[in-house]
Design a protein around this motif. Structure first.
Motif, PDB file in Angstrom:
ATOM      1  N   ASN A  49       5.906 -11.318  -6.063  1.00 54.86           N
ATOM      2  CA  ASN A  49       4.525 -11.550  -5.610  1.00 54.86           C
ATOM      3  C   ASN A  49       4.441 -11.983  -4.144  1.00 54.86           C
ATOM      4  OD1 ASN A  49       4.003 -11.044  -8.332  1.00 54.86           O
ATOM      5  ND2 ASN A  49       3.880 -13.202  -8.837  1.00 54.86           N
ATOM      6  N   SER A  50       5.067 -11.233  -3.263  1.00 55.87           N
ATOM      7  CA  SER A  50       5.230 -11.660  -1.868  1.00 55.87           C
ATOM      8  C   SER A  50       4.218 -11.088  -0.877  1.00 55.87           C
ATOM      9  CB  SER A  50       6.636 -11.300  -1.393  1.00 55.87           C
ATOM     10  OG  SER A  50       6.794  -9.889  -1.395  1.00 55.87           O
ATOM     11  N   ILE A  51       3.290 -10.263  -1.333  1.00 56.59           N
ATOM     12  CA  ILE A  51       2.314  -9.672  -0.407  1.00 56.59           C
ATOM     13  C   ILE A  51       0.965 -10.333  -0.682  1.00 56.59           C
ATOM     14  CG2 ILE A  51       1.244  -7.545   0.422  1.00 56.59           C
ATOM     15  CD1 ILE A  51       3.686  -6.050  -0.722  1.00 56.59           C
ATOM     16  N   ASN A  52       0.647 -11.346   0.097  1.00 56.85           N
ATOM     17  CA  ASN A  52      -0.537 -12.170  -0.162  1.00 56.85           C
ATOM     18  C   ASN A  52      -1.819 -11.363  -0.305  1.00 56.85           C
ATOM     19  OD1 ASN A  52       0.920 -14.559  -0.240  1.00 56.85           O
ATOM     20  ND2 ASN A  52       0.692 -14.903   1.957  1.00 56.85           N
ATOM     21  N   GLU A  53      -1.966 -10.287   0.470  1.00 59.16           N
ATOM     22  CA  GLU A  53      -3.223  -9.542   0.428  1.00 59.16           C
ATOM     23  C   GLU A  53      -3.456  -8.836  -0.905  1.00 59.16           C
ATOM     24  OE1 GLU A  53      -3.332  -5.683   2.794  1.00 59.16           O
ATOM     25  OE2 GLU A  53      -1.511  -6.623   3.555  1.00 59.16           O
ATOM     26  N   ILE A  54      -2.421  -8.524  -1.693  1.00 62.44           N
ATOM     27  CA  ILE A  54      -2.650  -7.868  -2.987  1.00 62.44           C
ATOM     28  C   ILE A  54      -2.550  -8.840  -4.163  1.00 62.44           C
ATOM     29  CG2 ILE A  54      -1.988  -5.593  -2.139  1.00 62.44           C
ATOM     30  CD1 ILE A  54       0.646  -5.852  -3.633  1.00 62.44           C
ATOM     31  N   ASN A  55      -2.215 -10.091  -3.906  1.00 61.68           N
ATOM     32  CA  ASN A  55      -2.090 -11.076  -4.977  1.00 61.68           C
ATOM     33  C   ASN A  55      -3.372 -11.318  -5.775  1.00 61.68           C
ATOM     34  OD1 ASN A  55       0.626 -11.354  -4.579  1.00 61.68           O
ATOM     35  ND2 ASN A  55       0.479 -13.287  -3.473  1.00 61.68           N
ATOM     36  N   PRO A  56      -4.584 -11.119  -5.216  1.00 57.95           N
ATOM     37  CA  PRO A  56      -5.783 -11.317  -6.044  1.00 57.95           C
ATOM     38  C   PRO A  56      -5.841 -10.400  -7.280  1.00 57.95           C
ATOM     39  CG  PRO A  56      -6.392 -11.349  -3.738  1.00 57.95           C
ATOM     40  CD  PRO A  56      -4.938 -10.928  -3.806  1.00 57.95           C
ATOM     41  N   ALA A  57      -5.064  -9.330  -7.312  1.00 53.69           N
ATOM     42  CA  ALA A  57      -5.054  -8.435  -8.483  1.00 53.69           C
ATOM     43  C   ALA A  57      -4.196  -8.973  -9.621  1.00 53.69           C
ATOM     44  CB  ALA A  57      -4.563  -7.043  -8.076  1.00 53.69           C
ATOM     45  N   LEU A  58      -3.360  -9.966  -9.347  1.00 57.38           N
ATOM     46  CA  LEU A  58      -2.507 -10.514 -10.401  1.00 57.38           C
ATOM     47  C   LEU A  58      -3.354 -11.103 -11.525  1.00 57.38           C
ATOM     48  CD1 LEU A  58       0.213 -12.230  -8.191  1.00 57.38           C
ATOM     49  CD2 LEU A  58       0.546 -10.260  -9.716  1.00 57.38           C
ATOM     50  N   GLY A  59      -2.992 -10.756 -12.746  1.00 57.02           N
ATOM     51  CA  GLY A  59      -3.714 -11.229 -13.922  1.00 57.02           C
ATOM     52  C   GLY A  59      -4.886 -10.361 -14.332  1.00 57.02           C
ATOM     53  N   LEU A  60      -5.284  -9.420 -13.475  1.00 59.88           N
ATOM     54  CA  LEU A  60      -6.415  -8.541 -13.789  1.00 59.88           C
ATOM     55  C   LEU A  60      -5.937  -7.306 -14.554  1.00 59.88           C
ATOM     56  CD1 LEU A  60      -8.391  -8.678 -10.425  1.00 59.88           C
ATOM     57  CD2 LEU A  60      -8.697 -10.094 -12.481  1.00 59.88           C
ATOM     58  N   THR A 112      -1.521  11.191  -0.521  1.00 60.92           N
ATOM     59  CA  THR A 112      -0.572  10.116  -0.244  1.00 60.92           C
ATOM     60  C   THR A 112      -1.148   8.726  -0.479  1.00 60.92           C
ATOM     61  OG1 THR A 112      -1.252  10.193   2.068  1.00 60.92           O
ATOM     62  CG2 THR A 112       0.721  11.463   1.453  1.00 60.92           C
ATOM     63  N   ARG A 113      -2.195   8.628  -1.292  1.00 56.80           N
ATOM     64  CA  ARG A 113      -2.826   7.329  -1.551  1.00 56.80           C
ATOM     65  C   ARG A 113      -2.915   7.118  -3.057  1.00 56.80           C
ATOM     66  NH1 ARG A 113      -8.409   7.384   1.404  1.00 56.80           N
ATOM     67  NH2 ARG A 113      -8.265   5.119   1.094  1.00 56.80           N
ATOM     68  N   LEU A 114      -2.126   6.202  -3.583  1.00 53.85           N
ATOM     69  CA  LEU A 114      -2.183   5.852  -4.996  1.00 53.85           C
ATOM     70  C   LEU A 114      -3.094   4.641  -5.118  1.00 53.85           C
ATOM     71  CD1 LEU A 114      -1.079   6.461  -7.846  1.00 53.85           C
ATOM     72  CD2 LEU A 114       0.726   4.803  -7.375  1.00 53.85           C
ATOM     73  N   LEU A 115      -4.175   4.777  -5.881  1.00 51.19           N
ATOM     74  CA  LEU A 115      -5.186   3.740  -5.987  1.00 51.19           C
ATOM     75  C   LEU A 115      -5.228   3.205  -7.413  1.00 51.19           C
ATOM     76  CD1 LEU A 115      -7.404   2.349  -4.287  1.00 51.19           C
ATOM     77  CD2 LEU A 115      -9.001   4.024  -5.218  1.00 51.19           C
ATOM     78  N   LEU A 116      -4.945   1.911  -7.548  1.00 52.30           N
ATOM     79  CA  LEU A 116      -4.967   1.247  -8.843  1.00 52.30           C
ATOM     80  C   LEU A 116      -6.242   0.420  -8.930  1.00 52.30           C
ATOM     81  CD1 LEU A 116      -1.275  -0.035  -8.872  1.00 52.30           C
ATOM     82  CD2 LEU A 116      -2.156   2.151  -9.705  1.00 52.30           C
ATOM     83  N   GLY A 117      -7.100   0.761  -9.901  1.00 51.98           N
ATOM     84  CA  GLY A 117      -8.360   0.051 -10.073  1.00 51.98           C
ATOM     85  C   GLY A 117      -8.224  -1.076 -11.078  1.00 51.98           C
ATOM     86  N   PHE A 118      -8.616  -2.271 -10.673  1.00 48.92           N
ATOM     87  CA  PHE A 118      -8.600  -3.443 -11.532  1.00 48.92           C
ATOM     88  C   PHE A 118     -10.036  -3.918 -11.720  1.00 48.92           C
ATOM     89  CE2 PHE A 118      -4.424  -3.231  -9.584  1.00 48.92           C
ATOM     90  CZ  PHE A 118      -3.580  -3.481 -10.664  1.00 48.92           C
ATOM     91  N   ASP A 119     -10.221  -5.011 -12.403  1.00 44.87           N
ATOM     92  CA  ASP A 119     -11.550  -5.578 -12.604  1.00 44.87           C
ATOM     93  C   ASP A 119     -12.139  -6.004 -11.263  1.00 44.87           C
ATOM     94  OD1 ASP A 119     -11.449  -5.430 -15.483  1.00 44.87           O
ATOM     95  OD2 ASP A 119     -10.120  -7.163 -15.458  1.00 44.87           O
ATOM     96  N   GLY A 120     -12.964  -5.160 -10.657  1.00 47.26           N
ATOM     97  CA  GLY A 120     -13.657  -5.526  -9.431  1.00 47.26           C
ATOM     98  C   GLY A 120     -12.870  -5.421  -8.140  1.00 47.26           C
ATOM     99  N   CYS A 121     -11.707  -4.791  -8.172  1.00 49.39           N
ATOM    100  CA  CYS A 121     -10.939  -4.610  -6.936  1.00 49.39           C
ATOM    101  C   CYS A 121      -9.970  -3.444  -7.100  1.00 49.39           C
ATOM    102  CB  CYS A 121     -10.187  -5.884  -6.563  1.00 49.39           C
ATOM    103  SG  CYS A 121      -8.940  -6.404  -7.756  1.00 49.39           S
ATOM    104  N   TRP A 122      -9.380  -3.034  -5.989  1.00 50.01           N
ATOM    105  CA  TRP A 122      -8.450  -1.914  -5.973  1.00 50.01           C
ATOM    106  C   TRP A 122      -7.243  -2.276  -5.118  1.00 50.01           C
ATOM    107  CZ3 TRP A 122     -13.591  -1.712  -6.138  1.00 50.01           C
ATOM    108  CH2 TRP A 122     -14.177  -0.910  -7.111  1.00 50.01           C
ATOM    109  N   VAL A 123      -6.070  -1.867  -5.590  1.00 54.63           N
ATOM    110  CA  VAL A 123      -4.838  -1.997  -4.818  1.00 54.63           C
ATOM    111  C   VAL A 123      -4.388  -0.588  -4.469  1.00 54.63           C
ATOM    112  CG1 VAL A 123      -2.404  -2.667  -4.877  1.00 54.63           C
ATOM    113  CG2 VAL A 123      -4.146  -4.195  -5.840  1.00 54.63           C
ATOM    114  N   GLU A 124      -4.166  -0.365  -3.198  1.00 55.52           N
ATOM    115  CA  GLU A 124      -3.733   0.940  -2.727  1.00 55.52           C
ATOM    116  C   GLU A 124      -2.273   0.855  -2.291  1.00 55.52           C
ATOM    117  OE1 GLU A 124      -5.078   4.255   0.593  1.00 55.52           O
ATOM    118  OE2 GLU A 124      -6.397   2.560   0.162  1.00 55.52           O
TER     119      GLU A 124
END
Length: 163
Positions: free
Chosen positions: A91-102, A125-137
């Motif tokens: 869990n070392s990339i602070n900007e994507i940590n808000p998706a943890l637990g979603l 070339t863009r993999l987009l993971l949709g979570f509850d109210g946010c997306w991690v690319e």
């Protein structure tokens, strides 16, 4: 597993590895660091990000040269390390940590942009993971992984792979 290049291959490999994860929370992820000659550790985004979704095996994702996508269940690597010393950081990339637990709600593949010789080239070339109210690319950042967190769905052309 080898890297896949065609759009059809990418869609198939995404479906294969993410189908069982829809509705499951992202419990953790790991990224790699390499030991440099000066004994310092440096993030190595050429190696996969390992996503953990409430299951035994992580999904390892890595973008390679041009638009090669490599996805595998487990801790495999897309290429041999050839003597490199690595460590995995949780869990070392602070900007994507808000998706943890979603919960993972969707997976999409997005259109990237590339111009060669004045011509636009179609690349996915863009993999987009949709979570509850946010997306991690997880995108191809010139032969390595790049990471973005979005509160709003990002602009661009996307193919819904799983929902």
């Amino acid at each position: 597993m080898a890297a896949v290049e065609t759009l059809e291959e990418k869609l198939a490999i995404i479906r294969l590895h993410f189908a069982d994860c829809i509705g499951k929370p992202l419990t953790a992820y790991e990224t790699a660091e390499t030991l440099l000659d000066d004994e310092e550790w440096s993030r190595w985004d050429d190696l996969p990000i390992r996503l953990f979704f409430d299951s035994a095996d992580p999904i390892s994702i890595s973008w390679g040269k041009f638009e090669d996508l490599w996805i595998e269940k487990g801790n495999g690597l897309p290429f041999p390390l050839r003597g490199s010393t690595i460590r995995w950081i949780l869990n070392s990339i602070n900007e994507i940590n808000p998706a943890l637990g979603l919960q993972l709600r969707s997976v999409a593949l997005g259109h990237g942009y590339m111009v060669m010789g004045g011509n636009d080239i179609e690349i996915w070339t863009r993999l987009l993971l949709g979570f509850d109210g946010c997306w991690v690319e997880i995108e191809n950042a010139l032969d390595q992984n790049g990471y973005c967190f979005h509160r709003d769905i990002p602009a661009g052309e996307f193919i819904a792979v799983l929902e």
